[in-house]
Design an enzyme around this catalytic site. Structure first.
Site, PDB file in Angstrom:
ATOM      1  N   ASP A 169       0.808  -1.226   0.000  1.00  0.00           N
ATOM      2  CA  ASP A 169       0.000   0.000   0.000  1.00  0.00           C
ATOM      3  C   ASP A 169       0.840   1.275   0.000  1.00  0.00           C
ATOM      4  OD1 ASP A 169      -2.314  -1.485   0.030  1.00  0.00           O
ATOM      5  OD2 ASP A 169      -2.520  -1.439   2.210  1.00  0.00           O
ATOM      6  N   THR A 503      17.116   6.798 -21.566  1.00  0.00           N
ATOM      7  CA  THR A 503      17.945   5.795 -22.209  1.00  0.00           C
ATOM      8  C   THR A 503      17.998   4.559 -21.337  1.00  0.00           C
ATOM      9  OG1 THR A 503      20.206   5.216 -22.852  1.00  0.00           O
ATOM     10  CG2 THR A 503      19.966   6.949 -21.211  1.00  0.00           C
ATOM     11  N   MET A 554      22.859  -4.931 -22.990  1.00  0.00           N
ATOM     12  CA  MET A 554      23.204  -3.713 -23.711  1.00  0.00           C
ATOM     13  C   MET A 554      23.765  -2.672 -22.744  1.00  0.00           C
ATOM     14  SD  MET A 554      19.983  -3.467 -26.368  1.00  0.00           S
ATOM     15  CE  MET A 554      20.695  -2.207 -27.420  1.00  0.00           C
ATOM     16  N   ARG A 636      25.281 -22.146 -20.754  1.00  0.00           N
ATOM     17  CA  ARG A 636      24.404 -21.668 -21.814  1.00  0.00           C
ATOM     18  C   ARG A 636      24.622 -20.161 -21.952  1.00  0.00           C
ATOM     19  NH1 ARG A 636      24.179 -26.291 -22.345  1.00  0.00           N
ATOM     20  NH2 ARG A 636      22.399 -27.696 -22.551  1.00  0.00           N
ATOM     21  N   HIS A 642      17.950  -6.212 -28.543  1.00  0.00           N
ATOM     22  CA  HIS A 642      16.991  -5.104 -28.508  1.00  0.00           C
ATOM     23  C   HIS A 642      15.704  -5.413 -27.761  1.00  0.00           C
ATOM     24  CE1 HIS A 642      19.737  -3.610 -31.573  1.00  0.00           C
ATOM     25  NE2 HIS A 642      19.238  -2.413 -31.330  1.00  0.00           N
ATOM     26  N   ARG A 716      31.055   7.719 -23.791  1.00  0.00           N
ATOM     27  CA  ARG A 716      29.651   8.092 -23.613  1.00  0.00           C
ATOM     28  C   ARG A 716      29.116   7.659 -22.249  1.00  0.00           C
ATOM     29  NH1 ARG A 716      27.681   9.386 -28.705  1.00  0.00           N
ATOM     30  NH2 ARG A 716      25.523   9.025 -28.120  1.00  0.00           N
TER      31      ARG A 716
END
Length: 765
Positions: A169, A503, A554, A636, A642, A716
């Site tokens: 809550d 982003t 990513m 694995r 994306h 960046r």
């Protein structure tokens, strides 16, 4: 892996040796409680303390016996992704009596437990504080009855209490967000999104009831996230005559070509006379007055269930570790505290100050002081309500100010979930401020080509037709810098400019969080859960087999998704660019995981940021783990790609985008008025070209030129990133011995009714 520098080495400065910590969950369950329990157990063991489970809450403490069990590292494996609480929770009437608390004290003394971590609501935490206050008297009684030795009074002289609030809550004052709230919002929004498709098909009105007997947070924030037509909450009952106003709005929206209506009602919704407003009453009202096909959906306990969201896992893990730190630092004179979230920072607050303020909210509602009740809920709640009113209730054309300013919305780069919500918010607030709103298609390319659509009308739709606009803020950040620097050449650029960070990489300087990052984290966590679930099914059919999953995320050169996703998913390792590693580190990780596989766990998880190292690729790491793990586990690999950018935005991203966009548009209006001189706008100062970002506890407008030195433009990323301090936490919970910086650890503060103005739009939605 290489370790970041720390101001303090945690296990050398604070030791839990000789201490016993017990953890219990009490009251209603909430998603994320298991993550908190796991963090308390593993951090407690890490510092050398004994840690105990108390099963079935206070009832288990009173009953003792098998309800109190010593915890091991392995006993909390595979519980991070499980909803509810695996150690159980029960209401206990006996603990409310003196005799019940006497039994509980005796049971704790038998195990030497003097440190208690309670996960629950205000009732559970109030009971814990009473227990603490009575502790010395209870021990004296136990000595008189011959149940404990006399020296136990000195040996166990003080009971230390630290609380964490577990409640869907979000009804506890002093914290921006409680454990479980974000997951409950996920359940609600999933249902609303599904209902919208069928409602639109049949042109129906849906009335949805969500939980919240005494607090309207879930109803308010879900209404903000889905663009509901009307919301009813107990803290702010509608004015008399609301029925006519609601029907007028529903009718106007239908006339505006909207094929559905959504009304969200908190289960505790009341009118100005404190009489309940029920879903059936609303349904009958709409049918009678408008003749709309209307259905009622009551979500009920589905809001408590399901897998915890990434936000709740991270929040609970951070709070669990902070709770252990608080217990280690406490003294006999330290009041019981609760670990809270303020903005993006953990804080410790006196437990009873928070409880008393929470009780004041209910008292204010009972006495019909509703404005005060909203303020007591905190600035985050108050800001949510103001934002909803601003966006949901459109002023008549005659009441709109006529500013004659033209404002354009421009998006740049790759998509980030939640940007549609941000654009919708900007457009609606801009129109309400009297501006003419314009849309620039195809980013800066469309801008210089003149692809500026004429006046952009508010259609009333939650997303309008904005799916073709995208954002990648670091690219936008560089562009904004260039526009600012070009002002000396082109006076036309001397206009207010504001950038919102959006982003999935969360790599924008000047902000702790970005729109879209939370959705990406949830995509990663959900994918890992699916992989591990499928793996369990295969194992049940073919026998037990240990397996390690290697997942590539990513983020460019920013390791936020890998690191924070690793914390949320319980990863054993996460490789990122910001923390260089070599073959020796990889080998050490493989050996560490191999040892764990032999003794305890069935599955391992390794995350790799896509640009962490040009030589140690995902294929290389996969082959290394496969070769070195032969005979113990197989491997694995998966590259998420994306899918991290797609899907429906999370409730957090919808609300974060909505709120900061509304705040940005109000800032733009203010700057336009301030810089309007002699019939034109002329804004050439640094503070007229800003980025709006979350910094620790506050939303702050920061001139982009001042952020230039904080940015690594080659890679960046910002030069300093707050989340790097979470990496040692991930390693500790994965059983690594590592350094842990406690210099940022929360210090005991006091509850404040009025926080600094800029903190009103907290990160916690």
């Amino acid at each position: 892996m290489a370790q970041p520098d720390s101001k303090k080495i945690f296990f050398e400065n604070l030791s839990g040796a000789g201490k016993a910590i017990a953890v219990l969950t009490s009251g209603g369950d909430a998603q994320g409680m298991n993550a908190a329990v796991r963090a308390v157990v593993r951090m407690g063991l890490y510092v050398g303390a004994k840690v105990y489970f108390i099963h079935e809450g206070y009832q288990g403490m009173v009953d003792g016996g098998d309800n109190i069990k010593e915890a091991s590292w392995e006993s909390v494996s595979s519980m991070l992704q499980v909803g509810g609480t695996v150690i159980g929770s029960a209401r206990c009437k006996e603990f409310r009596t003196h005799e019940g608390r006497l039994k509980a004290a005796n049971n704790l003394v038998q195990y030497g437990i003097t440190n208690l971590c309670v996960i629950g609501g205000d009732g559970s935490l109030t009971g814990a504080n009473l227990f603490r206050e009575e502790w010395s008297g209870l021990l004296a009684e136990l000595v008189e009855q011959g149940l404990i030795e006399t020296d136990a009074i000195q040996k166990y002289s003080a009971l230390h209490i630290v609380g964490m609030v577990g409640s869907i809550d979000n009804d506890f004052c002093g914290t921006d967000m409680t454990i479980g709230t974000d997951s409950a919002l996920h359940r609600i929004i999933e249902v609303v999104d599904a209902i919208m498709t069928t409602a639109q098909s049949h042109q129906r009105t849906f009335v949805l009831e969500v939980m919240g007997r005494h607090c309207g947070y879930l109803a308010l924030v879900s209404a903000l996230a889905c663009g509901a037509d009307w919301v009813l909450i107990p803290e702010m009952p509608p004015e008399d005559g609301w029925e006519d106003k609601m029907c007028q709005k529903l009718s106007a929206n239908r006339a505006g070509m909207k094929r559905l209506n959504i009304i969200i009602v908190a289960e505790g919704a009341i009118d100005r006379n404190n009489m309940p407003i029920t879903t059936d009453y609303i349904k009958n009202l709409v049918v009678k007055c408008l003749g709309f096909d209307t259905r009622v959906t009551i979500l009920g306990h589905v809001q408590r269930g399901g897998t915890p969201s990434a936000f709740d896992r991270i929040l609970a893990s951070r709070m669990g570790v902070e709770a252990v730190l608080a217990l280690l630092e406490t003294t006999a004179n330290t009041p019981a505290c609760v670990v809270s979230l303020c903005g993006n920072q953990s804080v410790r607050l006196p437990l009873m100050e928070c409880v008393q303020m929470t009780q004041e909210v209910q008292k204010a509602m009972d006495e019909k002081r509703f404005e005060e009740a909203v303020k007591l809920r905190g600035r985050s709640f108050e800001n949510n309500l103001k934002t909803y009113k601003l966006l949901a209730h459109r002023k008549p054309e005659s009441e709109l100010p006529t500013s004659n300013f033209n404002v354009a919305v421009l998006n740049v780069g790759a998509p980030a979930a939640g940007m549609n919500a941000a654009v919708r918010s900007a457009v609606r607030v801009g129109i309400s401020e009297g501006h003419k709103m314009f849309a620039v298609s195809d980013g800066f390319e469309g801008f210089y080509k003149g692809q500026v659509e004429p006046e952009w009308q508010d259609t009333g739709q939650p997303s309008a037709a904005l799916t073709r606009f995208h954002v990648l803020p670091l690219q936008a950040f560089e562009s904004l810098l260039q526009l600012y620097e070009a002002r000396t050449t082109y006076e036309e650029l001397c206009i207010p400019m504001c950038m919102l960070p959006a982003t999935i990489s969360n790599n924008v300087p000047g902000t702790d969080l970005s729109i879209g990052a939370d959705t990406a984290l949830n995509a990663i966590v959900e994918f890992i859960c699916v992989c591990q679930t499928c793996d369990r099914i295969k194992q049940s059919a073919s026998g037990t087999k240990r397996r390690v999953f290697i997942i590539e995320t990513m983020g460019g050169y920013c390791g936020y998704l890998a690191s924070v996703g690793g914390l949320a998913a319980g990863a054993d390792a996460a490789y990122i660019y910001e923390e260089p590693f070599d073959i020796r580190d990889l080998q050490a990780n493989v050996e560490h995981l191999t040892e764990k596989m032999k003794t305890s766990i069935q599955r391992g998880l390794v995350l790799r940021n896509e640009n962490c190292n040009e030589n140690y690729t995902t294929d290389f790491i996969y082959q290394l783990y496969s070769e070195e793990g032969k005979g113990v586990f197989d491997s694995r690999k998966n590259v998420l790609g994306h899918m991290q950018q797609g899907g429906a935005p999370s409730p957090f991203d919808r609300n974060f985008g909505t709120k900061i966009s509304a705040k940005a548009m109000q800032w733009v209006t203010k700057k336009l008025v301030e810089t309007f001189r002699q019939g034109r706008v002329f804004a050439n100062t640094e503070d007229s070209c800003c980025l709006l970002g979350m910094r620790r506890r506050a939303l702050v407008f920061q001139p982009v030129v001042q952020l230039k030195d904080e940015t690594d433009f080659v890679h960046r990323i910002p030069k300093e990133q707050w989340w790097l301090k979470l990496r040692p936490l991930m390693k500790i919970l994965a059983k690594y011995k590592t350094s842990y910086d406690v210099s940022d650890s929360g210090q005991l503060e006091h509850v404040v009714r009025n926080r600094p103005k800029e903190s009103d739009a907290s990160v916690a939605m």
